[in-house]
Design a protein around this motif. Structure first.
Motif, PDB file in Angstrom:
ATOM      1  N   LEU A 134      46.521  64.101  97.415  1.00  0.00           N
ATOM      2  CA  LEU A 134      45.167  63.924  96.909  1.00  0.00           C
ATOM      3  C   LEU A 134      44.280  63.230  97.926  1.00  0.00           C
ATOM      4  CD1 LEU A 134      45.841  62.813  93.248  1.00  0.00           C
ATOM      5  CD2 LEU A 134      45.440  65.089  94.138  1.00  0.00           C
ATOM      6  N   ASP A 135      44.931  62.656  98.916  1.00  0.00           N
ATOM      7  CA  ASP A 135      44.205  61.808  99.840  1.00  0.00           C
ATOM      8  C   ASP A 135      43.886  62.507 101.148  1.00  0.00           C
ATOM      9  OD1 ASP A 135      43.184  59.179 100.177  1.00  0.00           O
ATOM     10  OD2 ASP A 135      44.689  58.911 101.747  1.00  0.00           O
ATOM     11  N   LEU A 136      44.481  63.671 101.337  1.00  0.00           N
ATOM     12  CA  LEU A 136      44.313  64.372 102.610  1.00  0.00           C
ATOM     13  C   LEU A 136      43.356  65.540 102.417  1.00  0.00           C
ATOM     14  CD1 LEU A 136      48.072  64.441 103.607  1.00  0.00           C
ATOM     15  CD2 LEU A 136      46.309  62.897 104.451  1.00  0.00           C
ATOM     16  N   PRO A 137      42.708  65.968 103.493  1.00  0.00           N
ATOM     17  CA  PRO A 137      41.831  67.132 103.349  1.00  0.00           C
ATOM     18  C   PRO A 137      42.665  68.337 102.911  1.00  0.00           C
ATOM     19  CG  PRO A 137      42.090  66.488 105.658  1.00  0.00           C
ATOM     20  CD  PRO A 137      42.739  65.440 104.839  1.00  0.00           C
ATOM     21  N   PRO A 138      42.165  69.123 101.972  1.00  0.00           N
ATOM     22  CA  PRO A 138      42.959  70.229 101.462  1.00  0.00           C
ATOM     23  C   PRO A 138      43.211  71.295 102.524  1.00  0.00           C
ATOM     24  CG  PRO A 138      40.722  70.309 100.587  1.00  0.00           C
ATOM     25  CD  PRO A 138      40.837  69.038 101.358  1.00  0.00           C
ATOM     26  N   ALA A 139      44.449  71.809 102.544  1.00  0.00           N
ATOM     27  CA  ALA A 139      44.766  72.943 103.407  1.00  0.00           C
ATOM     28  C   ALA A 139      44.050  74.163 102.824  1.00  0.00           C
ATOM     29  CB  ALA A 139      46.271  73.165 103.427  1.00  0.00           C
ATOM     30  N   PRO A 140      43.744  75.172 103.678  1.00  0.00           N
ATOM     31  CA  PRO A 140      42.936  76.304 103.216  1.00  0.00           C
ATOM     32  C   PRO A 140      43.485  76.951 101.937  1.00  0.00           C
ATOM     33  CG  PRO A 140      43.385  76.470 105.571  1.00  0.00           C
ATOM     34  CD  PRO A 140      44.104  75.269 105.082  1.00  0.00           C
ATOM     35  N   GLU A 141      44.817  77.062 101.838  1.00  0.00           N
ATOM     36  CA  GLU A 141      45.357  77.766 100.672  1.00  0.00           C
ATOM     37  C   GLU A 141      45.476  76.862  99.443  1.00  0.00           C
ATOM     38  OE1 GLU A 141      49.117  76.548 102.951  1.00  0.00           O
ATOM     39  OE2 GLU A 141      46.987  76.876 103.330  1.00  0.00           O
ATOM     40  N   ASP A 142      45.312  75.528  99.697  1.00  0.00           N
ATOM     41  CA  ASP A 142      45.407  74.607  98.564  1.00  0.00           C
ATOM     42  C   ASP A 142      44.075  74.527  97.842  1.00  0.00           C
ATOM     43  OD1 ASP A 142      47.936  74.087  99.325  1.00  0.00           O
ATOM     44  OD2 ASP A 142      47.422  72.255 100.443  1.00  0.00           O
ATOM     45  N   ILE A 145      36.176  44.908  94.484  1.00  0.00           N
ATOM     46  CA  ILE A 145      37.182  43.867  94.728  1.00  0.00           C
ATOM     47  C   ILE A 145      36.757  42.564  94.041  1.00  0.00           C
ATOM     48  CG2 ILE A 145      38.206  42.402  96.530  1.00  0.00           C
ATOM     49  CD1 ILE A 145      39.459  45.114  96.629  1.00  0.00           C
ATOM     50  N   ASP A 146      35.483  42.197  94.202  1.00  0.00           N
ATOM     51  CA  ASP A 146      34.987  40.953  93.601  1.00  0.00           C
ATOM     52  C   ASP A 146      35.115  40.970  92.086  1.00  0.00           C
ATOM     53  OD1 ASP A 146      34.404  39.964  96.052  1.00  0.00           O
ATOM     54  OD2 ASP A 146      32.267  40.504  96.015  1.00  0.00           O
ATOM     55  N   ALA A 147      34.972  42.149  91.496  1.00  0.00           N
ATOM     56  CA  ALA A 147      35.066  42.265  90.045  1.00  0.00           C
ATOM     57  C   ALA A 147      36.526  42.430  89.608  1.00  0.00           C
ATOM     58  CB  ALA A 147      34.232  43.444  89.571  1.00  0.00           C
ATOM     59  N   ASP A 148      37.464  42.210  90.546  1.00  0.00           N
ATOM     60  CA  ASP A 148      38.894  42.350  90.282  1.00  0.00           C
ATOM     61  C   ASP A 148      39.232  43.771  89.824  1.00  0.00           C
ATOM     62  OD1 ASP A 148      41.453  41.405  90.346  1.00  0.00           O
ATOM     63  OD2 ASP A 148      41.430  40.597  88.303  1.00  0.00           O
ATOM     64  N   GLY A 149      38.501  44.739  90.376  1.00  0.00           N
ATOM     65  CA  GLY A 149      38.764  46.137  90.053  1.00  0.00           C
ATOM     66  C   GLY A 149      39.895  46.670  90.907  1.00  0.00           C
ATOM     67  N   ARG A 150      40.266  47.916  90.688  1.00  0.00           N
ATOM     68  CA  ARG A 150      41.362  48.539  91.424  1.00  0.00           C
ATOM     69  C   ARG A 150      40.833  49.634  92.360  1.00  0.00           C
ATOM     70  NH1 ARG A 150      43.091  44.585  90.002  1.00  0.00           N
ATOM     71  NH2 ARG A 150      44.920  44.132  88.739  1.00  0.00           N
ATOM     72  N   ILE A 151      41.521  49.783  93.484  1.00  0.00           N
ATOM     73  CA  ILE A 151      41.195  50.838  94.435  1.00  0.00           C
ATOM     74  C   ILE A 151      42.256  51.928  94.279  1.00  0.00           C
ATOM     75  CG2 ILE A 151      40.832  51.362  96.892  1.00  0.00           C
ATOM     76  CD1 ILE A 151      38.870  49.255  95.744  1.00  0.00           C
ATOM     77  N   GLU A 152      41.810  53.172  94.208  1.00  0.00           N
ATOM     78  CA  GLU A 152      42.747  54.292  94.076  1.00  0.00           C
ATOM     79  C   GLU A 152      42.700  55.146  95.343  1.00  0.00           C
ATOM     80  OE1 GLU A 152      45.007  54.656  91.854  1.00  0.00           O
ATOM     81  OE2 GLU A 152      44.377  53.120  90.418  1.00  0.00           O
ATOM     82  N   PRO A 153      43.769  55.958  95.563  1.00  0.00           N
ATOM     83  CA  PRO A 153      43.918  56.653  96.845  1.00  0.00           C
ATOM     84  C   PRO A 153      42.686  57.398  97.348  1.00  0.00           C
ATOM     85  CG  PRO A 153      45.840  57.030  95.502  1.00  0.00           C
ATOM     86  CD  PRO A 153      44.891  56.235  94.661  1.00  0.00           C
ATOM     87  N   GLN A 154      41.956  58.043  96.461  1.00  0.00           N
ATOM     88  CA  GLN A 154      40.831  58.844  96.939  1.00  0.00           C
ATOM     89  C   GLN A 154      39.595  58.011  97.227  1.00  0.00           C
ATOM     90  OE1 GLN A 154      41.373  61.270  93.281  1.00  0.00           O
ATOM     91  NE2 GLN A 154      40.464  62.841  94.566  1.00  0.00           N
ATOM     92  N   ASP A 155      39.598  56.747  96.770  1.00  0.00           N
ATOM     93  CA  ASP A 155      38.410  55.912  96.967  1.00  0.00           C
ATOM     94  C   ASP A 155      38.208  55.570  98.434  1.00  0.00           C
ATOM     95  OD1 ASP A 155      37.943  55.813  94.242  1.00  0.00           O
ATOM     96  OD2 ASP A 155      39.188  54.027  93.967  1.00  0.00           O
ATOM     97  N   TRP A 156      36.963  55.362  98.810  1.00  0.00           N
ATOM     98  CA  TRP A 156      36.683  54.881 100.159  1.00  0.00           C
ATOM     99  C   TRP A 156      37.232  53.465 100.283  1.00  0.00           C
ATOM    100  CZ3 TRP A 156      34.495  50.726 102.498  1.00  0.00           C
ATOM    101  CH2 TRP A 156      34.265  50.849 103.889  1.00  0.00           C
ATOM    102  N   MET A 157      37.821  53.151 101.438  1.00  0.00           N
ATOM    103  CA  MET A 157      38.285  51.782 101.694  1.00  0.00           C
ATOM    104  C   MET A 157      38.138  51.496 103.179  1.00  0.00           C
ATOM    105  SD  MET A 157      42.381  52.474 101.234  1.00  0.00           S
ATOM    106  CE  MET A 157      42.242  53.711  99.940  1.00  0.00           C
ATOM    107  N   PRO A 158      37.925  50.215 103.539  1.00  0.00           N
ATOM    108  CA  PRO A 158      37.810  49.894 104.966  1.00  0.00           C
ATOM    109  C   PRO A 158      39.122  50.241 105.679  1.00  0.00           C
ATOM    110  CG  PRO A 158      37.252  47.982 103.598  1.00  0.00           C
ATOM    111  CD  PRO A 158      37.812  49.019 102.683  1.00  0.00           C
TER     112      PRO A 158
END
Lengths: 339, 101
Positions: free
Chosen positions: A6-14, A38-51
């Motif tokens: 889910l985190d990688l760019p999709p392959a053409p056939e995917d 982060i400040d709101a004690d929320g969660r980061i998921e794989p597809q989210d932008w992160m530093p």
């Protein structure tokens, strides 16, 4: 644990991810949104932008954690064939299998960050990646197996419980699963030691000897003191680390002292005593030179552990290849029949 | 029949694992694993995710076949429902005499 796919760019056939039409927000905006979550004690998921630094830190920490579970099988695995009874043997096999499982949950969690399983294993096998130094000490007697369960897994639990609230969702979820199973590890170890303490003087001496050898190593497992742990503050800021090294170490000491009394062993620290003002146990100075020497590859079993692990991986190569070859053949057969 | 050979794979492909914890409940995503094919993935899932009778049934799905929404689309997809409070039963104030409804 969500997946790397889910985190990688999709392959053409995917099918991959479906992006609705809109323009990408700029970097500062993304960083601000991340910080707010982060400040709101929320969660980061794989597809989210992160530093990038957050991603890198997590990959390093989760993969090292996974490696520790995998290498951690070795010192105890050595005792499977020498367990004193069928009951103890069954328990030990189940425990070692759990460690393998924990390694797999964690590798999966790390893969969601865009690193591959093969990359992580290559880093372990080349010696580039670290694993917990505690596994670079030998297991000299059966009592060591009990002490590893009681103290090493006990220390690991202290470390791991706060990770169930880690800001990175897949890591936190993996840790919930690990922590549920870890309690069995500690209890079986303590119970095995209780039986030995009810045995002969020689058995009791084995337990005391194992405690003497493992105690200080377990205290060092929590990492350097807070004032010498440069990465801690950033880890805290990111919600990866929730409780400081020294705080966790203190919790472990406080929890363990009464358990040692009940078991009838002494902890090898003349400075260990209750401090009424602090409402905590005081303990003596940890030998950090010894700790760093082991971390840097010069512990008693570093070379042996890595060599065993690499050999197991290499010896299994034919099987991994055969399974893939079989899967391909089956696919081709199905395609032929369909054609 | 296709004449192309499949690309050389070093790693076993990735699968998502869903476990039904007991009869009557839905399958729930519990993690992922690498396996050479579907049958192998089922066997691996048994060992990795159900060592303590956590399930009565397992699904495995090739990870690459999952289509997911984008996090950036969260607002666009889900926020419109926020204002439609009339979709909830609590929106409707009824006299006490009606009793439980």
């Amino acid at each position: 644990m969500y997946t790397q796919a889910l985190d990688l760019p999709p392959a053409p056939e995917d099918k991959g991810t479906v992006r609705l039409a809109h323009t990408a927000p700029d970097h500062a905006h993304l960083q601000a949104a991340f910080d707010r979550r982060i400040d709101a004690d929320g969660r980061i998921e794989p597809q989210d932008w992160m530093p990038e630094a957050y991603r890198k830190t997590l990959v390093r920490q989760i993969s090292q954690h996974a490696h520790s579970e995998i290498v951690g099988m070795l010192p105890e695995g050595n005792w499977i064939s020498r367990a004193p009874s069928l009951k103890r043997k069954s328990i030990l096999i189940a425990k070692v299998q759990d460690e393998a499982g924990h390694g797999l949950y964690l590798y999966s969690a790390a893969e969601t960050l865009g690193t591959s399983r093969d990359e992580m294993l290559a880093a372990l096998h080349s010696g580039k990646a670290k694993y917990s130094s505690i596994f670079n000490y030998p297991t000299l007697s059966w009592a060591d197996v009990g002490v590893i369960g009681w103290l090493v897994d006990g220390a690991a639990i202290m470390n791991q419980i706060p990770l169930c609230r880690c800001s990175y969702g897949p890591y936190a979820r993996a840790m919930v699963r690990v922590c549920k199973e870890e309690s069995f590890h500690q209890r079986q170890g303590y119970e095995a030691l209780l039986s030995m303490m009810k045995g002969t003087a020689e058995q009791r001496a084995l337990v005391q000897d194992a405690v003497n050898r493992w105690w200080w190593k377990c205290l060092a497992m929590f990492g350097p003191p807070d004032d010498q742990s440069p990465n801690s503050a950033q880890g805290m800021r990111w919600g990866i680390k929730r409780i400081s090294n020294d705080e966790l170490r203190q919790k472990f000491v406080d929890a363990t002292v009464p358990q040692a009394e009940l078991l009838g062993v002494t902890l090898p620290d003349p400075d260990l005593k209750w401090n009424d003002a602090r409402q905590h146990y005081d303990y003596g100075a940890i030998d950090w030179d010894e700790f760093w020497a082991t971390v840097n590859g010069n512990g008693p079993c570093n070379k042996e552990r890595l060599a065993t692990r690499v050999k197991a991986w290499n010896d299994g190569q034919w099987l991994r290849d055969a399974a893939l070859a079989h899967a391909r053949k089956e696919t081709q057969r199905t395609m032929q029949e369909a054609a | 029949m296709s004449t192309t050979t499949p690309p050389a794979l070093k790693e076993w492909p990735l699968w998502e694992v869903f476990v039904r914890s007991k009869q009557g409940l839905e399958h729930k995503h519990c993690g992922s694993l690498h396996a050479s094919d579907a049958q192998h993935a089922l066997q691996m899932a048994r060992d990795v995710y159900t060592r303590r009778q956590e399930g009565v049934s397992i699904w495995v799905v090739p990870s690459a076949t999952i289509t997911a929404s984008e996090p950036d689309d969260k607002a666009e997809l889900f926020d419109p429902a926020a204002s439609k409070i009339y979709r909830h039963p609590t929106f409707y104030v009824l006299p006490d005499e009606v009793g439980h409804m």
